[in-house]
Structure formats: C-alpha cells, structure tokens
Design a protein around this motif. Structure first.
Motif, PDB file in Angstrom:
ATOM      1  N   ALA A  92       0.834  -1.208   0.000  1.00  0.00           N
ATOM      2  CA  ALA A  92       0.000   0.000   0.000  1.00  0.00           C
ATOM      3  C   ALA A  92       0.866   1.254   0.000  1.00  0.00           C
ATOM      4  CB  ALA A  92      -0.922  -0.010   1.218  1.00  0.00           C
ATOM      5  N   LEU A  93       1.924   1.223   0.782  1.00  0.00           N
ATOM      6  CA  LEU A  93       2.823   2.376   0.888  1.00  0.00           C
ATOM      7  C   LEU A  93       3.517   2.654  -0.437  1.00  0.00           C
ATOM      8  CD1 LEU A  93       3.996   4.370   3.049  1.00  0.00           C
ATOM      9  CD2 LEU A  93       5.785   2.662   3.464  1.00  0.00           C
ATOM     10  N   HIS A  94       3.971   1.611  -1.105  1.00  0.00           N
ATOM     11  CA  HIS A  94       4.753   1.781  -2.326  1.00  0.00           C
ATOM     12  C   HIS A  94       3.887   2.066  -3.549  1.00  0.00           C
ATOM     13  CE1 HIS A  94       8.085  -0.753  -0.214  1.00  0.00           C
ATOM     14  NE2 HIS A  94       7.980   0.479   0.255  1.00  0.00           N
ATOM     15  N   VAL A  95       2.686   1.522  -3.585  1.00  0.00           N
ATOM     16  CA  VAL A  95       1.787   1.807  -4.712  1.00  0.00           C
ATOM     17  C   VAL A  95       1.227   3.230  -4.607  1.00  0.00           C
ATOM     18  CG1 VAL A  95      -0.448   1.227  -5.741  1.00  0.00           C
ATOM     19  CG2 VAL A  95       1.159  -0.595  -5.161  1.00  0.00           C
ATOM     20  N   ASP A  96       0.899   3.637  -3.396  1.00  0.00           N
ATOM     21  CA  ASP A  96       0.268   4.948  -3.194  1.00  0.00           C
ATOM     22  C   ASP A  96       1.250   6.006  -2.694  1.00  0.00           C
ATOM     23  OD1 ASP A  96      -2.214   3.899  -3.939  1.00  0.00           O
ATOM     24  OD2 ASP A  96      -2.623   3.202  -1.906  1.00  0.00           O
ATOM     25  N   THR A  99       0.500   9.738  -2.625  1.00  0.00           N
ATOM     26  CA  THR A  99      -0.582  10.273  -1.804  1.00  0.00           C
ATOM     27  C   THR A  99      -0.230  10.354  -0.321  1.00  0.00           C
ATOM     28  OG1 THR A  99      -1.621   8.104  -1.417  1.00  0.00           O
ATOM     29  CG2 THR A  99      -2.264   9.299  -3.408  1.00  0.00           C
ATOM     30  N   VAL A 100       0.955   9.864   0.060  1.00  0.00           N
ATOM     31  CA  VAL A 100       1.322   9.919   1.479  1.00  0.00           C
ATOM     32  C   VAL A 100       1.629  11.364   1.867  1.00  0.00           C
ATOM     33  CG1 VAL A 100       2.277   7.577   1.403  1.00  0.00           C
ATOM     34  CG2 VAL A 100       3.805   9.536   1.101  1.00  0.00           C
ATOM     35  N   GLU A 101       1.609  11.615   3.157  1.00  0.00           N
ATOM     36  CA  GLU A 101       1.887  12.962   3.634  1.00  0.00           C
ATOM     37  C   GLU A 101       3.369  13.316   3.440  1.00  0.00           C
ATOM     38  OE1 GLU A 101      -0.017  15.472   4.926  1.00  0.00           O
ATOM     39  OE2 GLU A 101      -1.675  14.235   4.186  1.00  0.00           O
ATOM     40  N   PRO A 102       3.669  14.488   2.896  1.00  0.00           N
ATOM     41  CA  PRO A 102       5.075  14.916   2.804  1.00  0.00           C
ATOM     42  C   PRO A 102       5.688  14.992   4.209  1.00  0.00           C
ATOM     43  CG  PRO A 102       3.661  16.312   1.454  1.00  0.00           C
ATOM     44  CD  PRO A 102       2.745  15.469   2.291  1.00  0.00           C
ATOM     45  N   LEU A 200       7.331  15.415  -4.156  1.00  0.00           N
ATOM     46  CA  LEU A 200       7.705  14.008  -4.319  1.00  0.00           C
ATOM     47  C   LEU A 200       8.881  13.667  -3.411  1.00  0.00           C
ATOM     48  CD1 LEU A 200       7.376  11.288  -5.763  1.00  0.00           C
ATOM     49  CD2 LEU A 200       8.959  12.128  -7.512  1.00  0.00           C
ATOM     50  N   LEU A 201       9.870  14.534  -3.365  1.00  0.00           N
ATOM     51  CA  LEU A 201      11.020  14.290  -2.495  1.00  0.00           C
ATOM     52  C   LEU A 201      10.567  14.154  -1.043  1.00  0.00           C
ATOM     53  CD1 LEU A 201      14.174  14.111  -2.383  1.00  0.00           C
ATOM     54  CD2 LEU A 201      14.135  16.524  -1.755  1.00  0.00           C
ATOM     55  N   LEU A 202       9.690  15.037  -0.597  1.00  0.00           N
ATOM     56  CA  LEU A 202       9.221  14.993   0.790  1.00  0.00           C
ATOM     57  C   LEU A 202       8.366  13.754   1.043  1.00  0.00           C
ATOM     58  CD1 LEU A 202       8.322  18.714   1.592  1.00  0.00           C
ATOM     59  CD2 LEU A 202      10.555  17.597   1.440  1.00  0.00           C
ATOM     60  N   ARG A 203       7.587  13.351   0.057  1.00  0.00           N
ATOM     61  CA  ARG A 203       6.767  12.149   0.214  1.00  0.00           C
ATOM     62  C   ARG A 203       7.647  10.898   0.293  1.00  0.00           C
ATOM     63  NH1 ARG A 203       1.502  13.832  -0.686  1.00  0.00           N
ATOM     64  NH2 ARG A 203       1.266  15.564  -2.153  1.00  0.00           N
ATOM     65  N   VAL A 204       8.706  10.872  -0.502  1.00  0.00           N
ATOM     66  CA  VAL A 204       9.583   9.694  -0.499  1.00  0.00           C
ATOM     67  C   VAL A 204      10.392   9.620   0.793  1.00  0.00           C
ATOM     68  CG1 VAL A 204      11.512   8.557  -1.686  1.00  0.00           C
ATOM     69  CG2 VAL A 204       9.611   9.484  -3.004  1.00  0.00           C
ATOM     70  N   ILE A 205      10.617  10.744   1.445  1.00  0.00           N
ATOM     71  CA  ILE A 205      11.212  10.693   2.789  1.00  0.00           C
ATOM     72  C   ILE A 205      10.272   9.929   3.714  1.00  0.00           C
ATOM     73  CG2 ILE A 205      11.921  12.039   4.808  1.00  0.00           C
ATOM     74  CD1 ILE A 205      12.696  14.316   2.896  1.00  0.00           C
ATOM     75  N   LEU A 209      11.087   6.229   5.439  1.00  0.00           N
ATOM     76  CA  LEU A 209      11.088   6.028   6.891  1.00  0.00           C
ATOM     77  C   LEU A 209      10.062   4.982   7.305  1.00  0.00           C
ATOM     78  CD1 LEU A 209      11.404   9.747   8.045  1.00  0.00           C
ATOM     79  CD2 LEU A 209      13.168   7.982   8.226  1.00  0.00           C
ATOM     80  N   GLU A 210       8.870   5.047   6.721  1.00  0.00           N
ATOM     81  CA  GLU A 210       7.829   4.080   7.068  1.00  0.00           C
ATOM     82  C   GLU A 210       8.208   2.681   6.585  1.00  0.00           C
ATOM     83  OE1 GLU A 210       5.126   4.556   9.018  1.00  0.00           O
ATOM     84  OE2 GLU A 210       6.108   6.499   9.362  1.00  0.00           O
TER      85      GLU A 210
END
Length: 225
Positions: A92-96, A99-102, A200-205, A209-210
């Motif tokens: 779920a984390l990698h597909v979406d 949409t995760v929080e920066p 995108l950079l902030l979301r991938v952080i 971490l998750e």
C-alpha cells in the motif's frame, strides 16, 4: 520453493488477468500451514514482505543475483502472517507513494510562484568537505533541511530511494539523442502541479522512513527445512 509459483488466467471478456500464484503454489503453502485459511493474495503479500527481509536477502544473495528468487516457507504460521501483514503495508505504501503525507522538514526560503519550484538539479548540502545528506539544496529559492539520515536506508536497486528522486527530478540532456528530459515539464503538463518534484522528495522521505519501520519489525527468518 522455486519455479511454478506464478500463473496467468484468461477471463471471459477476453482480458488476461495475471493471477500471480498457481494452484500448486497455493497448495504448497496450505500444506505448510494446514490449520490456516490462506488465499493466493495472502501468498502474494507474503512474498512481498519476505523480499524486504534483510535476513532473506543475505541468505539468498547468490541465488538472487543469478536466478529467480527462491520462496521458502517460514517455520511458523505466526511468522507467515507477520510477513503477509508487512507485505500488505509495504504494498500500500509503495503503490500509493504519491498520496502519502510529505515529511515535515525545515524549509529555508519562501517560494510563492510556480517558477520558484523550478528544479534544474538538486544537490546535497556541505559539512566541511563532506556531503550533508540532511540538507538538500532544491534550487536557488529553496533549501530543505533536517532530513532524517535513516531515510537513506531504504535502498532500491542498489541506491537510496531518495537518491533516485534527486537523480530523476531534474533537467538533463541525453548525450546520444540530444533529448531533454525535464521534470518540470512533466510536473506541469502531466501532473498539473509545479510543486510535484519538490513534494515528491518529501513524500519519499516519508515512504522511506515508514518502509524501514516495517522492515525492521519483520521476524527473524527461520525457514521450515
């Protein structure tokens, strides 16, 4: 378990649906955990979780570099379900990921217009002669600080996911073809948001971490021989 795990099926309307797991693969896992109710989807996420296990990657390093991955059964049903649960969360984390929080970093600069988010090439800050990976200079208007260094522990194809973002979200001319790859054009013309590379950079952080939280919570790999 080696080959024979993956399958594909034809639906009535003519579309091919990749089932992912063969009937034989399902029976193999049902036999390993006879008191459990296991679906093919469970096995898919078990595999996804297992492939993120540092123990698994270490144990099968040679195998992974030369052939299709072996998918062993772990000793206990409890560990099987722990890998399934981890695989679902990771999937779920990698597909979406978009949409995760920066991640709430510290931003130096006050971008106002879309042009303030134009990126040519991100680079790390400096601490003396060394790179400071807790700081990314996004462009002349924006500097990102207080990036947790643990975020760089999430490795994809031999490189930190954050490094991939920094490498791809830029303007670069292919020497052979002369084609210009411009992340800003994609952001504006496809996504419709000039802030896309920045966010995108902030979301991938956050994703990194998750991901590492989940990976670090995986059971020790004990294989049913």
């Amino acid at each position: 378990m080696g080959g024979g795990l993956f399958d594909a099926q034809e639906t009535e309307n003519g579309y091919t649906v990749k089932d992912g797991i063969t009937d034989a693969g399902l029976e193999h896992f049902k036999a390993a955990y006879p008191n459990e109710s296991i679906s093919k989807e469970d096995i898919f996420y078990y595999i996804y979780g297992l492939l993120h296990s540092p123990d698994y990657r270490s144990k099968y390093a040679d195998n992974l570099s030369k052939q299709l991955p072996r998918i062993p059964c772990v000793k206990t049903a409890a560990d099987f379900w722990a890998f399934v649960d981890a695989g679902r969360k990771l999937g779920a984390l990698h597909v979406d990921y978009e949409t995760v929080e920066p991640y709430p970093v510290t931003i130096e600069g006050k971008p106002k217009a879309d042009t303030d988010y134009y990126v040519t090439k991100m680079k790390f800050g400096k601490s003396g002669k060394e790179k400071d990976k807790s700081t990314v200079i996004y462009n002349d208007h924006i500097t990102i600080k207080n990036i947790p260094l643990e975020a760089y522990d999430y490795i994809v194809n031999g490189k930190a996911a954050l490094d991939w973002v920094m490498d791809r979200q830029r303007v670069k001319t292919d020497k052979a073809s002369g084609i210009v790859n411009d992340a800003n054009r994609y952001a504006l013309e496809t996504v419709g948001d000039a802030k896309y590379p920045f966010e995108l950079l902030l979301r991938v952080i956050t994703v990194s971490l998750e991901t590492m939280k989940i990976v670090n919570s995986l059971p020790v790999l004990e294989i049913d021989q």
